[in-house]
Design a protein around this motif. Structure first.
Motif, PDB file in Angstrom:
ATOM      1  N   ARG A 279       5.336   3.734   1.868  1.00 21.97           N
ATOM      2  CA  ARG A 279       4.877   2.489   1.389  1.00 21.97           C
ATOM      3  C   ARG A 279       4.822   1.312   2.534  1.00 21.97           C
ATOM      4  O   ARG A 279       5.867   1.174   3.483  1.00 21.97           O
ATOM      5  CB  ARG A 279       5.927   1.801   0.191  1.00 21.97           C
ATOM      6  CG  ARG A 279       5.933   2.541  -0.918  1.00 21.97           C
ATOM      7  CD  ARG A 279       6.958   2.331  -1.998  1.00 21.97           C
ATOM      8  NE  ARG A 279       6.853   2.709  -3.247  1.00 21.97           N
ATOM      9  CZ  ARG A 279       6.204   2.121  -4.264  1.00 21.97           C
ATOM     10  NH1 ARG A 279       5.908   0.920  -4.093  1.00 21.97           N
ATOM     11  NH2 ARG A 279       6.098   2.576  -5.471  1.00 21.97           N
ATOM     12  N   TRP A 280       3.897   0.634   2.450  1.00 21.69           N
ATOM     13  CA  TRP A 280       3.570  -0.382   3.603  1.00 21.69           C
ATOM     14  C   TRP A 280       3.463  -1.722   3.103  1.00 21.69           C
ATOM     15  O   TRP A 280       2.723  -2.207   2.016  1.00 21.69           O
ATOM     16  CB  TRP A 280       2.345   0.067   4.250  1.00 21.69           C
ATOM     17  CG  TRP A 280       2.447   1.481   4.746  1.00 21.69           C
ATOM     18  CD1 TRP A 280       2.223   2.792   4.340  1.00 21.69           C
ATOM     19  CD2 TRP A 280       2.863   1.742   6.265  1.00 21.69           C
ATOM     20  NE1 TRP A 280       2.415   3.869   5.010  1.00 21.69           N
ATOM     21  CE2 TRP A 280       2.771   3.268   6.360  1.00 21.69           C
ATOM     22  CE3 TRP A 280       3.072   0.990   7.474  1.00 21.69           C
ATOM     23  CZ2 TRP A 280       2.957   3.840   7.552  1.00 21.69           C
ATOM     24  CZ3 TRP A 280       3.277   1.604   8.729  1.00 21.69           C
ATOM     25  CH2 TRP A 280       3.543   3.249   8.673  1.00 21.69           C
ATOM     26  N   LEU A 281       3.764  -2.722   3.843  1.00 25.91           N
ATOM     27  CA  LEU A 281       3.573  -3.988   3.652  1.00 25.91           C
ATOM     28  C   LEU A 281       3.168  -4.925   5.002  1.00 25.91           C
ATOM     29  O   LEU A 281       3.491  -4.613   5.827  1.00 25.91           O
ATOM     30  CB  LEU A 281       4.845  -4.861   3.320  1.00 25.91           C
ATOM     31  CG  LEU A 281       5.103  -4.554   1.838  1.00 25.91           C
ATOM     32  CD1 LEU A 281       6.645  -5.304   1.644  1.00 25.91           C
ATOM     33  CD2 LEU A 281       4.176  -5.043   0.546  1.00 25.91           C
ATOM     34  N   PHE A 282       2.013  -5.824   4.805  1.00 33.08           N
ATOM     35  CA  PHE A 282       1.664  -6.651   5.905  1.00 33.08           C
ATOM     36  C   PHE A 282       2.214  -7.760   5.650  1.00 33.08           C
ATOM     37  O   PHE A 282       2.314  -8.478   4.642  1.00 33.08           O
ATOM     38  CB  PHE A 282       0.087  -6.676   5.887  1.00 33.08           C
ATOM     39  CG  PHE A 282      -0.179  -7.519   7.221  1.00 33.08           C
ATOM     40  CD1 PHE A 282      -0.226  -6.934   8.570  1.00 33.08           C
ATOM     41  CD2 PHE A 282      -0.904  -8.715   7.293  1.00 33.08           C
ATOM     42  CE1 PHE A 282      -0.686  -7.513   9.630  1.00 33.08           C
ATOM     43  CE2 PHE A 282      -1.240  -9.475   8.564  1.00 33.08           C
ATOM     44  CZ  PHE A 282      -1.136  -8.750   9.408  1.00 33.08           C
TER      45      PHE A 282
ATOM     46  N   LEU B 245       0.995  -0.991  -0.029  1.00 31.08           N
ATOM     47  CA  LEU B 245       0.130   0.108   0.025  1.00 31.08           C
ATOM     48  C   LEU B 245       0.808   1.226  -0.081  1.00 31.08           C
ATOM     49  O   LEU B 245       1.864   1.354   0.487  1.00 31.08           O
ATOM     50  CB  LEU B 245      -0.941   0.134   0.867  1.00 31.08           C
ATOM     51  CG  LEU B 245      -2.135  -0.981   1.208  1.00 31.08           C
ATOM     52  CD1 LEU B 245      -2.731  -0.793   2.735  1.00 31.08           C
ATOM     53  CD2 LEU B 245      -3.105  -1.113   0.023  1.00 31.08           C
ATOM     54  N   GLY B 246       0.247   2.190  -0.703  1.00 33.49           N
ATOM     55  CA  GLY B 246       1.108   3.430  -0.658  1.00 33.49           C
ATOM     56  C   GLY B 246       0.006   4.722  -0.020  1.00 33.49           C
ATOM     57  O   GLY B 246      -1.192   4.444  -0.131  1.00 33.49           O
ATOM     58  N   THR B 247       0.445   5.554   0.768  1.00 39.92           N
ATOM     59  CA  THR B 247      -0.103   6.619   1.524  1.00 39.92           C
ATOM     60  C   THR B 247       0.118   8.145   0.934  1.00 39.92           C
ATOM     61  O   THR B 247       1.141   8.019   0.062  1.00 39.92           O
ATOM     62  CB  THR B 247       0.098   6.552   2.779  1.00 39.92           C
ATOM     63  OG1 THR B 247       1.524   6.729   3.254  1.00 39.92           O
ATOM     64  CG2 THR B 247      -0.630   5.432   3.801  1.00 39.92           C
ATOM     65  N   PRO B 248      -0.696   8.826   0.987  1.00 38.70           N
ATOM     66  CA  PRO B 248      -0.421  10.243   0.360  1.00 38.70           C
ATOM     67  C   PRO B 248       0.881  11.069   0.599  1.00 38.70           C
ATOM     68  O   PRO B 248       1.205  11.728  -0.411  1.00 38.70           O
ATOM     69  CB  PRO B 248      -1.887  11.239   0.550  1.00 38.70           C
ATOM     70  CG  PRO B 248      -2.738  10.135   1.245  1.00 38.70           C
ATOM     71  CD  PRO B 248      -2.017   8.872   1.743  1.00 38.70           C
ATOM     72  N   ASP B 249       1.325  10.655   1.696  1.00 33.92           N
ATOM     73  CA  ASP B 249       2.648  11.254   1.984  1.00 33.92           C
ATOM     74  C   ASP B 249       3.774  10.540   1.513  1.00 33.92           C
ATOM     75  O   ASP B 249       4.932  10.950   1.550  1.00 33.92           O
ATOM     76  CB  ASP B 249       2.840  11.379   3.475  1.00 33.92           C
ATOM     77  CG  ASP B 249       2.747   9.883   4.301  1.00 33.92           C
ATOM     78  OD1 ASP B 249       2.731   8.764   3.473  1.00 33.92           O
ATOM     79  OD2 ASP B 249       2.729   9.867   5.469  1.00 33.92           O
ATOM     80  N   GLY B 250       3.777   9.343   0.697  1.00 31.65           N
ATOM     81  CA  GLY B 250       4.560   8.730  -0.057  1.00 31.65           C
ATOM     82  C   GLY B 250       5.312   7.610   0.535  1.00 31.65           C
ATOM     83  O   GLY B 250       6.302   6.824  -0.098  1.00 31.65           O
TER      84      GLY B 250
END
Length: 468
Positions: free
Chosen positions: A50-53, A43-48
């Motif tokens: 990046r995330w992974l579960f 996933l990516g958030t508006p602040d740039g």
């Protein structure tokens, strides 16, 4: 008209990954296929960001500075979209193996506020009384000598050591019954004050030493009795989630030795460390996180920071709140920032430039030491800001300069909404301090870390009992 429920991208991605890992076919997939499945759900958030579960059923945040993935809980209610990630670039440590998703759930609460259940304390008291009647000649005190008087038998130390080793964070109310029952055996008053006993977390090697010494002395029967005391104590501790994960892990390590007397004798004749390794090898993969402090202290520290951030989710900015508590840690070698994700590193850097780090190491607190900053007090500008960054020694890390008008809330002003939340903050923060001591060699202040001690004073009136 019914309210429309907002779609949560983080919850959806987590549910998908959990379903995949729970499928029996996951364990048979080759590593590249697992990596692709996880990377596709990034996933990516508006602040740039990046995330992974991923591994350990926890979220990982990509650090744009060096490409590493850090354990980090996602923002609450934050918007995100699926962006994916290059599977080949994912390190194996962020890919779920399967058993790591079956970790035993526990609690990050300290024993400050909510008491240990009375029934549990009563059962430990029974074990302690029986242990106290043993002879110190048959059960010499080969560990925990700094805690107990010299004439106390090792069986008492086995009960104490099991309680302390199994505790997520051994910080206890000063009047906690589970601690006061040991009073007659103590060599000196326990560290802390009238409100909280900030107790050391013993290494597994201390428990091993009690048993292994008896084997080497040809007293296998006594060694078996000490092992049984540990197992009996751990069995009782299962009733409290603050003990449960590590109590289960300890049971998996010692019960085979009870079923097969002499199982560890050959290892004990070599040395204590060989026995410790044998015990840890018996711990199943699903309980591996419970023993990370023994097997991988650095990873354990990262998990405790994750849990601290989770406990601070009630604040407006968990990263800044966590940084104010991390600022208590002694870090003369500049090792800490390189172990933090970029959001925590930025918040910690703001405190560093304000001279508010290493506070417990300096043993100076308000009113005689550093000033306590409130939400209306902006931090002073750093003395060495240049081109938007402040360079610090240690592992080549850089802290972005403070954003104009940004305010930092002091750890002294963290206000949990209830005592359960307060206990979780205190427990996870103390666990971070203990984990950092293992990684860095820094000492743990006898009267507690500054920010945690201040929080205790704020919530002391909510304890189950109040010292007279």
């Amino acid at each position: 008209m019914a309210a429309v429920r907002t779609w949560d991208a983080f919850a959806a991605a987590e549910a998908e990954v959990r379903a995949m890992v729970a499928d029996h076919r996951w364990a048979t997939l080759p590593a590249p296929a697992r990596a692709r499945a996880i990377a596709a759900r990034g996933l990516g958030t508006p602040d740039g960001d990046r995330w992974l579960f991923g591994a350990h059923a926890r979220w990982h945040l990509h650090d744009p500075a060096d490409g590493r993935w850090h354990l980090s809980p996602p923002p609450k209610g934050g918007r995100a979209r699926r962006v994916g990630h290059a599977a080949a670039a994912l390190p194996s440590r962020v890919i779920p193996q399967g058993p790591d998703f079956a970790a035993e759930p526990g609690s990050t609460q300290a024993f400050i506020g909510p008491d240990v259940p009375a029934a549990l304390t009563d059962q430990v008291r029974v074990l302690l009384r029986a242990s106290g009647r043993r002879s110190e000649h048959d059960f010499p005190l080969t560990a925990f000598g700094e805690i107990f008087a010299s004439d106390v038998p090792g069986t008492v130390a086995a009960v104490w050591g099991t309680v302390m080793w199994c505790a997520y964070a051994p910080a206890f109310d000063g009047n906690e019954g589970l601690i006061t029952i040991f009073g007659e055996y103590l060599r000196r008053p326990l560290p802390g004050d009238e409100w909280v006993r900030w107790l050391p977390a013993p290494p597994l090697l201390d428990l091993v030493a009690l048993v292994a010494e008896r084997v080497r002395s040809g007293r296998s029967r006594e060694a078996l009795r000490l092992t049984a005391v540990m197992a009996d104590t751990a069995q009782v501790l299962l009733a409290d989630p603050r003990f449960r994960p590590r109590a289960l892990a300890l049971l998996t390590m010692v019960e085979p030795a009870l079923d097969r007397p002499g199982l560890d004798d050959r290892a004990a004749l070599r040395d204590d460390e060989t026995v410790r390794r044998a015990w840890l090898e018996r711990c199943p993969a699903r309980l591996s996180r419970a023993v990370l402090a023994e097997t991988d202290p650095s990873a354990h520290f990262c998990h405790t920071v994750y849990e601290l951030s989770e406990a601070l989710a009630f604040t407006g900015d968990p990263a800044h709140a966590a940084a104010t508590l991390l600022a208590d840690l002694s870090d003369s070698r500049g090792m800490l920032p390189g172990r933090l994700d970029h959001r925590l590193r930025r918040a910690y850097g703001e405190l560093a430039r304000a001279g508010l780090t290493g506070t417990s190491a300096a043993e100076s607190t308000e009113p005689d030491g550093f000033p306590v900053l409130g939400p209306a007090q902006p931090l002073p500008a750093g003395p060495h800001e240049r081109h938007g960054q402040v360079a610090r020694e240690g592992e080549g890390w850089h802290v972005p300069a403070r954003a104009p008008g940004h305010h930092v809330v002091s750890g002294f002003e963290i206000e949990p909404p209830d005592r359960v939340s307060a206990a979780a903050v205190l427990g996870s923060a103390y666990a971070v301090g203990l984990a950092w001591a293992r990684v860095s060699g820094a000492r743990v202040p006898e009267r507690g870390f500054a920010g945690q001690s201040a929080l205790v004073r704020r919530v002391a009136h909510e304890r189950d009992d109040v010292p007279s």
